[in-house]
Design a protein around this motif. Structure first.
Motif, PDB file in Angstrom:
ATOM      1  N   VAL A 147       0.819  -1.223   0.000  1.00 15.49           N
ATOM      2  CA  VAL A 147       0.000   0.000   0.000  1.00 15.49           C
ATOM      3  C   VAL A 147       0.849   1.267   0.000  1.00 15.49           C
ATOM      4  CG1 VAL A 147      -2.037  -1.106   1.033  1.00 15.49           C
ATOM      5  CG2 VAL A 147      -0.332  -0.032   2.520  1.00 15.49           C
ATOM      6  N   ASN A 148       2.147   1.111   0.213  1.00 14.16           N
ATOM      7  CA  ASN A 148       3.058   2.264   0.144  1.00 14.16           C
ATOM      8  C   ASN A 148       4.463   1.743  -0.065  1.00 14.16           C
ATOM      9  OD1 ASN A 148       2.576   1.497   3.202  1.00 14.16           O
ATOM     10  ND2 ASN A 148       4.627   2.368   3.109  1.00 14.16           N
ATOM     11  N   GLN A 149       5.341   2.599  -0.574  1.00 12.86           N
ATOM     12  CA  GLN A 149       6.759   2.246  -0.537  1.00 12.86           C
ATOM     13  C   GLN A 149       7.217   2.521   0.894  1.00 12.86           C
ATOM     14  OE1 GLN A 149       7.928   4.594  -4.230  1.00 12.86           O
ATOM     15  NE2 GLN A 149       8.972   2.643  -4.604  1.00 12.86           N
ATOM     16  N   ALA A 150       8.048   1.652   1.419  1.00 12.00           N
ATOM     17  CA  ALA A 150       8.454   1.780   2.826  1.00 12.00           C
ATOM     18  C   ALA A 150       9.266   3.063   3.027  1.00 12.00           C
ATOM     19  CB  ALA A 150       9.248   0.543   3.232  1.00 12.00           C
ATOM     20  N   ALA A 151       9.426   3.454   4.286  1.00  7.45           N
ATOM     21  CA  ALA A 151      10.073   4.724   4.625  1.00  7.45           C
ATOM     22  C   ALA A 151      11.440   4.860   3.951  1.00  7.45           C
ATOM     23  CB  ALA A 151      10.233   4.825   6.135  1.00  7.45           C
ATOM     24  N   GLY A 152      11.641   5.970   3.269  1.00  7.31           N
ATOM     25  CA  GLY A 152      12.936   6.237   2.641  1.00  7.31           C
ATOM     26  C   GLY A 152      13.078   5.665   1.246  1.00  7.31           C
ATOM     27  N   VAL A 153      12.104   4.863   0.797  1.00  6.34           N
ATOM     28  CA  VAL A 153      12.202   4.211  -0.520  1.00  6.34           C
ATOM     29  C   VAL A 153      11.378   5.008  -1.538  1.00  6.34           C
ATOM     30  CG1 VAL A 153      11.753   2.086  -1.842  1.00  6.34           C
ATOM     31  CG2 VAL A 153      12.372   1.932   0.589  1.00  6.34           C
TER      32      VAL A 153
END
Ligand code: HPA
Length: 248
Positions: free
Chosen positions: A209-215
């Motif tokens: 549902v999202n690209q993970a933090a920092g990606v």
């Protein structure tokens, strides 16, 4: 005899559209209260049992979920397999919002959760095999169900389970990537190992549902608006795969 699957719905799936409810069963367990009543009904004409992991009003945080009570309750109604639906962040840069994965490995970063049935004075200690944490036949059936309706899924990959409820820092995600994780969520453990302890086949159907933090697009922050949009669209596709699975 036809199998009866349990579906554990995560964020974005606290209710199953098109599920015709026949009855609700409040299941008592030695471990306390499950997230809610077990909901029996039919999906595409086949009986399943559904449980909303975060409660039917989505009020139970990942670290507050009574995983033992949930898995125990499902074991009492003799399900043949558990399909655990999960919303996840994509760690691998090619895993974009909307992609689906049926992972085959887990790394557990959680702590302080009731993680075993084998504890206490009365219970002998047991060390279950968890080399391959998911049931391969159920993973294959899920992949087949997806293929048969032309839904693309990534078969295989490593699910990292973090404690939450906050999302991760960019540095934490870099570490998970170095560890070999492809996707990240907060609820896959100890759910999967508890199912293994009771011998119930268990597999994850994970929606990115999202690209993970920092990606990628999450380099600066994670957009909740985008998550909501992706969940709405993606859970419709998840439902299609579940309908296809129960008809196999
Ligand atoms: N991290 C952890 N859990 C999640 C995420 C994430 O980025 N997205 C959805 N569940």
């Amino acid at each position: 005899m036809k199998r009866m699957y349990a579906v554990i719905g995560g964020s974005g799936l606290s209710q199953l559209p098109e599920f015709e409810v026949t009855r609700r069963q409040v299941q008592r367990t030695p471990y306390g209260e499950p997230s809610g009543a077990l909901t029996f009904g039919t999906l595409a004409g086949t009986e399943i049992v559904f449980l909303a992991r975060h409660g039917y009003g989505h009020t139970i945080a990942p670290h507050e979920i009574n995983y033992r009570a949930n898995i125990w309750a499902l074991s009492q109604v003799e399900v043949d397999g558990i399909v655990a639906v999960a919303s996840v962040g994509g760690i691998r840069s090619d895993l974009m919002p909307g992609h689906l994965m049926i992972p085959d490995q887990i790394i557990d970063y959680t702590h302080g959760r009731g993680a075993t049935f084998f504890e206490g004075q009365e219970e002998p200690v047991q060390h279950i095999d968890f080399t391959w944490p998911y049931d391969n036949a159920l993973r294959t059936a899920l992949a087949h169900a997806a293929n048969s309706i032309n839904e693309e899924v990534v078969s295989g990959g490593c699910y990292a389970c973090t404690q939450g409820p906050r999302l991760e820092t960019a540095a934490e995600i870099k570490r998970l990537a170095r560890d070999g994780a492809d996707i990240v969520g907060m609820t896959g453990m100890p759910e999967a190992s508890l199912a293994r302890e009771l011998g119930i086949p268990y597999a994850h159907l994970a929606l990115v549902v999202n690209q993970a933090a920092g990606v990628g697009d999450s380099a600066l922050e994670i957009s909740h608006a985008e998550i909501t949009r992706t969940v709405q669209d993606g859970m419709g596709r998840v439902l299609g795969i579940l309908k296809s699975l129960v008809q196999l």
